[in-house]
Design an enzyme around this catalytic site. Structure first.
Site, mmCIF file in Angstrom:
data_model
loop_
_atom_site.group_PDB
_atom_site.id
_atom_site.type_symbol
_atom_site.label_atom_id
_atom_site.label_comp_id
_atom_site.label_asym_id
_atom_site.label_seq_id
_atom_site.Cartn_x
_atom_site.Cartn_y
_atom_site.Cartn_z
ATOM 1 C CG ASP A 10 -0.242 0.037 2.548
ATOM 2 O OD1 ASP A 10 0.932 -0.356 2.624
ATOM 3 O OD2 ASP A 10 -0.866 0.496 3.536
ATOM 4 C CG PHE A 164 -1.666 1.550 9.584
ATOM 5 C CD1 PHE A 164 -2.605 2.563 9.769
ATOM 6 C CD2 PHE A 164 -1.472 1.073 8.291
ATOM 7 C CE1 PHE A 164 -3.327 3.078 8.701
ATOM 8 C CE2 PHE A 164 -2.194 1.583 7.217
ATOM 9 C CZ PHE A 164 -3.118 2.595 7.420
ATOM 10 C CG ASN A 165 0.200 -2.827 7.528
ATOM 11 O OD1 ASN A 165 -0.261 -1.808 7.017
ATOM 12 N ND2 ASN A 165 1.466 -3.199 7.382
ATOM 13 C CG HIS A 243 7.368 0.126 10.314
ATOM 14 N ND1 HIS A 243 7.493 -0.215 11.631
ATOM 15 C CD2 HIS A 243 7.109 1.455 10.294
ATOM 16 C CE1 HIS A 243 7.315 0.857 12.383
ATOM 17 N NE2 HIS A 243 7.079 1.884 11.591
HETATM 18 C C1 BDR Z 1 2.895 -0.111 8.715
HETATM 19 O O1 BDR Z 1 1.873 0.865 8.549
HETATM 20 C C2 BDR Z 1 2.147 1.671 7.414
HETATM 21 O O2 BDR Z 1 1.972 3.018 7.714
HETATM 22 C C3 BDR Z 1 3.540 1.340 6.972
HETATM 23 O O3 BDR Z 1 3.642 1.398 5.549
HETATM 24 C C4 BDR Z 1 3.758 -0.063 7.471
HETATM 25 O O4 BDR Z 1 3.297 -1.017 6.545
HETATM 26 C C5 BDR Z 1 3.607 0.154 10.012
HETATM 27 O O5 BDR Z 1 2.717 0.049 11.089
HETATM 28 CA CA CA Z 2 2.844 -0.457 4.215
#
Ligand code: BDR
Ligand code: CA
Length: 315
Positions: A10, A164-165, A243
């Protein structure tokens, strides 16, 4: 022989760093990119993946994924990755067009056509892969493992416990973690140790190519959103945590990382904890391990791998 790889991403600033590394390294044969709604909308992440592939002079199929998380409303991360998703980088209208195949069809066909098992690298929410497993479970037997950036055993970056993911699409993550396909989880436990310092940035700046300059500008943009992380090293906000690069670096050089096989479940309902990866480090559940959860990285070798890739990419 190079490992067949598909990258589901993404982009996202750290996603394009991961793409750069994957494009340059001979150990990987990147056969397909599929895009996810996550850091930005599907329109923007597709544009960014195609534009960055052009910038890297790669001819690669980029297939458009789902428009939204399976059951939730998309919450993009513009405060981290900017309005376009790539911070300071301005891309021309990509020459690479969106594939005629949807991400789900392209994933299915690319995985089944490959005589060798494919490694899926996932650096965004798991929406596309979750949908793929629902629609075409027969692909699972042909996937060597999923190298996933996401989750955290301790401490989140969206809520106190959710990363987040996984937070973005917990239902998809739940499908994937229950799929039976081996998972290597690069959660915040390891990615917060995969950081670059000001000195590391200077080494990239010294490469002196226009591409290196764009990389530095993007990383500095991204670094501005860095959070203090009291339980991770180092304890300061003035480093840049790469990350998504971990998920690609693991596929290239797993020996740089240390981890533990654990049972991991996704909280999809918790009043305070929705999107949390519940990592059973102490085997309380007595359930079989479904993931190899990374916790440590040889940081200097990791940064060197990336710096060398930027040099090699030229540009
Ligand atoms: C993840 O969340 C996104 O903002 C970054 O691309 C990474 O995949 C880190 O928590
Ligand atoms: Ca990402």
């Amino acid at each position: 022989m190079a490992i067949p790889v598909i990258i589901d991403c993404d982009p996202g600033i750290d996603d394009v760093m991961a793409l750069l590394l994957a494009f340059v390294r001979p150990e990987l044969d990147v056969r397909l990119i599929t895009t996810e709604a996550g850091n930005q909308t599907q329109d923007k992440t597709s544009f960014n993946a195609r534009g960055f592939a052009d910038l890297m002079k790669q001819k690669i199929e980029v297939a458009r994924g789902l428009e939204q998380p399976l059951m939730r409303t998309l919450e993009v991360a513009g405060h981290v990755h900017g309005d376009t998703g790539l911070g300071s980088l301005t891309l021309d209208e990509p020459v690479t067009k969106e594939s005629r195949r949807s991400a789900i069809d392209a994933l299915r066909e690319t995985i089944l056509e490959s005589p060798e098992e494919t490694v899926l690298v996932a650096t965004g929410p798991l929406t596309n892969i979750g949908a793929l497993f629902l629609a075409h479970p027969e692909v699972k037997a042909h996937i060597r493992y999923i190298s996933f950036m996401g989750g955290a055993a301790v401490g989140g970056n969206v809520t106190p416990t959710a990363e987040f993911n996984v937070y973005t699409d917990p239902e998809a993550a739940d499908l994937v973690f229950r799929s039976g396909v081996p998972i290597v989880m690069s959660g915040l436990d390891v990615t917060h140790k995969a950081y670059m310092t000001e000195q590391d940035l200077q080494a990239i700046e010294a490469i002196g190519t226009p591409l290196a300059r764009e990389i530095i500008a993007m990383l500095k943009f991204y670094g501005k959103a860095a959070q203090q992380t009291p339980f991770h090293e180092p304890h300061f906000a003035d480093v840049i945590r790469l990350h998504d690069l971990c998920a690609v670096a693991y596929a290239i050089k797993p020996e740089l990382f240390a981890g533990m096989d654990c049972h991991v479940e996704i909280e999809t309902e918790g009043r305070l904890t929705s999107g949390t990866t519940v990592v059973d480090y102490t085997n309380r559940t007595k359930k079989p391990a479904n993931a190899h959860v990374l916790h440590s990285v040889d940081r200097e070798a990791f940064v060197r791998l990336f710096t060398d890739a930027v040099r090699e990419a030229g540009g």
